[in-house]
Design a protein around this motif. Structure first.
Motif, short mmCIF file in Angstrom:
data_model
loop_
_atom_site.label_atom_id
_atom_site.label_comp_id
_atom_site.label_asym_id
_atom_site.label_seq_id
_atom_site.Cartn_x
_atom_site.Cartn_y
_atom_site.Cartn_z
N GLN A 155 0.84 -1.19 0.00
CA GLN A 155 0.00 0.00 0.00
C GLN A 155 0.87 1.23 0.00
O GLN A 155 2.03 1.20 0.37
N VAL A 156 0.28 2.34 -0.45
CA VAL A 156 0.96 3.62 -0.48
C VAL A 156 0.16 4.63 0.35
O VAL A 156 -1.07 4.65 0.29
N GLN A 157 0.87 5.40 1.12
CA GLN A 157 0.24 6.46 1.91
C GLN A 157 0.87 7.79 1.58
O GLN A 157 2.08 7.88 1.32
N VAL A 158 0.05 8.83 1.64
CA VAL A 158 0.50 10.20 1.44
C VAL A 158 0.01 11.00 2.64
O VAL A 158 -1.20 11.07 2.87
N VAL A 159 0.93 11.56 3.40
CA VAL A 159 0.57 12.21 4.65
C VAL A 159 1.11 13.63 4.69
O VAL A 159 2.32 13.84 4.54
N GLU A 160 0.21 14.59 4.91
CA GLU A 160 0.61 15.99 4.99
C GLU A 160 0.92 16.38 6.43
O GLU A 160 0.41 15.77 7.37
N SER A 161 1.69 17.44 6.56
CA SER A 161 1.91 18.09 7.85
C SER A 161 2.15 19.58 7.61
O SER A 161 2.47 19.99 6.50
N GLY A 162 2.01 20.34 8.66
CA GLY A 162 2.12 21.80 8.54
C GLY A 162 0.73 22.40 8.51
O GLY A 162 -0.24 21.78 8.89
N GLY A 163 0.62 23.61 8.04
CA GLY A 163 -0.65 24.28 8.05
C GLY A 163 -0.89 24.96 9.37
O GLY A 163 -0.06 24.93 10.27
N GLY A 164 -2.04 25.61 9.49
CA GLY A 164 -2.38 26.30 10.72
C GLY A 164 -2.92 27.69 10.44
O GLY A 164 -3.39 27.98 9.34
N LEU A 165 -2.83 28.52 11.47
CA LEU A 165 -3.35 29.89 11.39
C LEU A 165 -2.20 30.88 11.33
O LEU A 165 -1.25 30.79 12.13
N VAL A 166 -2.28 31.82 10.40
CA VAL A 166 -1.23 32.82 10.24
C VAL A 166 -1.87 34.14 9.83
O VAL A 166 -2.94 34.16 9.22
N GLN A 167 -1.23 35.23 10.17
CA GLN A 167 -1.71 36.54 9.75
C GLN A 167 -1.33 36.82 8.30
O GLN A 167 -0.34 36.28 7.80
N ALA A 168 -2.10 37.67 7.67
CA ALA A 168 -1.79 38.07 6.30
C ALA A 168 -0.37 38.62 6.22
O ALA A 168 0.06 39.37 7.10
N GLY A 169 0.33 38.21 5.17
CA GLY A 169 1.72 38.59 5.02
C GLY A 169 2.70 37.60 5.60
O GLY A 169 3.92 37.71 5.35
N GLY A 170 2.20 36.66 6.36
CA GLY A 170 3.06 35.68 7.00
C GLY A 170 3.40 34.52 6.09
O GLY A 170 3.05 34.50 4.90
N SER A 171 4.08 33.53 6.67
CA SER A 171 4.55 32.37 5.90
C SER A 171 4.19 31.08 6.61
O SER A 171 4.08 31.04 7.85
N LEU A 172 4.04 30.04 5.82
CA LEU A 172 3.86 28.68 6.32
C LEU A 172 4.54 27.73 5.36
O LEU A 172 4.71 28.03 4.17
N ARG A 173 4.93 26.56 5.90
CA ARG A 173 5.47 25.52 5.03
C ARG A 173 4.70 24.23 5.25
O ARG A 173 4.55 23.78 6.39
N LEU A 174 4.24 23.67 4.16
CA LEU A 174 3.56 22.38 4.19
C LEU A 174 4.53 21.30 3.73
O LEU A 174 5.36 21.54 2.85
N SER A 175 4.39 20.13 4.34
CA SER A 175 5.19 18.98 3.94
C SER A 175 4.26 17.82 3.63
O SER A 175 3.17 17.71 4.21
N CYS A 176 4.71 16.95 2.74
CA CYS A 176 3.92 15.78 2.39
C CYS A 176 4.87 14.64 2.08
O CYS A 176 5.71 14.76 1.18
N ALA A 177 4.72 13.56 2.82
CA ALA A 177 5.60 12.40 2.64
C ALA A 177 4.82 11.22 2.10
O ALA A 177 3.74 10.88 2.61
N ALA A 178 5.37 10.61 1.07
CA ALA A 178 4.79 9.39 0.51
C ALA A 178 5.57 8.19 1.04
O ALA A 178 6.80 8.24 1.13
N SER A 179 4.86 7.15 1.41
CA SER A 179 5.52 5.97 1.95
C SER A 179 4.79 4.71 1.52
O SER A 179 3.65 4.77 1.05
#
Length: 120
Positions: free
Chosen positions: A1-25
């Motif tokens: 089987q294959v899984q794809v799992v995200e991490s990151g995200g959340g709440l941020v103010q306008a102008g801010g930054s976030l990084r999302l990650s996604c690992a396949a296994s």
């Protein structure tokens, strides 16, 4: 089987930054491409950014110059660096991988989604 799992995200103010990650296994033979889609309330899911195994990238116009997609082939992981975030970027972000299993054909796999909320 294959899984794809995200991490990151959340709440941020306008102008801010976030990084999302996604690992396949799992039982992976090769990854053809990985990408990020998003879906805001009452809107259709849309492609945000995509990267092929050769490193070719494409972005939807609204994020060009602000978002960067990258992939670590050794870790089967894709990243989405999001800068200068705007309230209209608020959505559930889904990771997608077009993956060939060790025994089988290529197909799309989806993560469960991660919420990104940008406050004004």
């Amino acid at each position: 089987q294959v899984q794809v799992v995200e991490s990151g995200g959340g709440l941020v103010q306008a102008g801010g930054s976030l990084r999302l990650s996604c690992a396949a296994s799992g039982s992976i033979r090769s990854i053809n491409a990985m990408g990020w889609y998003r879906q805001a309330p009452e809107k259709q899911r849309e492609l945000v950014a995509r990267i092929s195994k050769l490193g070719t990238t494409n972005y939807t116009d609204s994020v060009k110059g602000r978002f960067t997609i990258s992939m670590d082939n050794g870790k089967n992981t894709v990243y989405l660096q999001m800068n200068s975030l705007k309230p209209e970027d608020t959505a559930v972000y889904y990771c997608n991988g077009n993956i060939r299993r060790r025994y089988g054909e290529s197909r799309d796999y989806w993560g469960q989604g991660t919420q990104v909320t940008v406050s004004s």
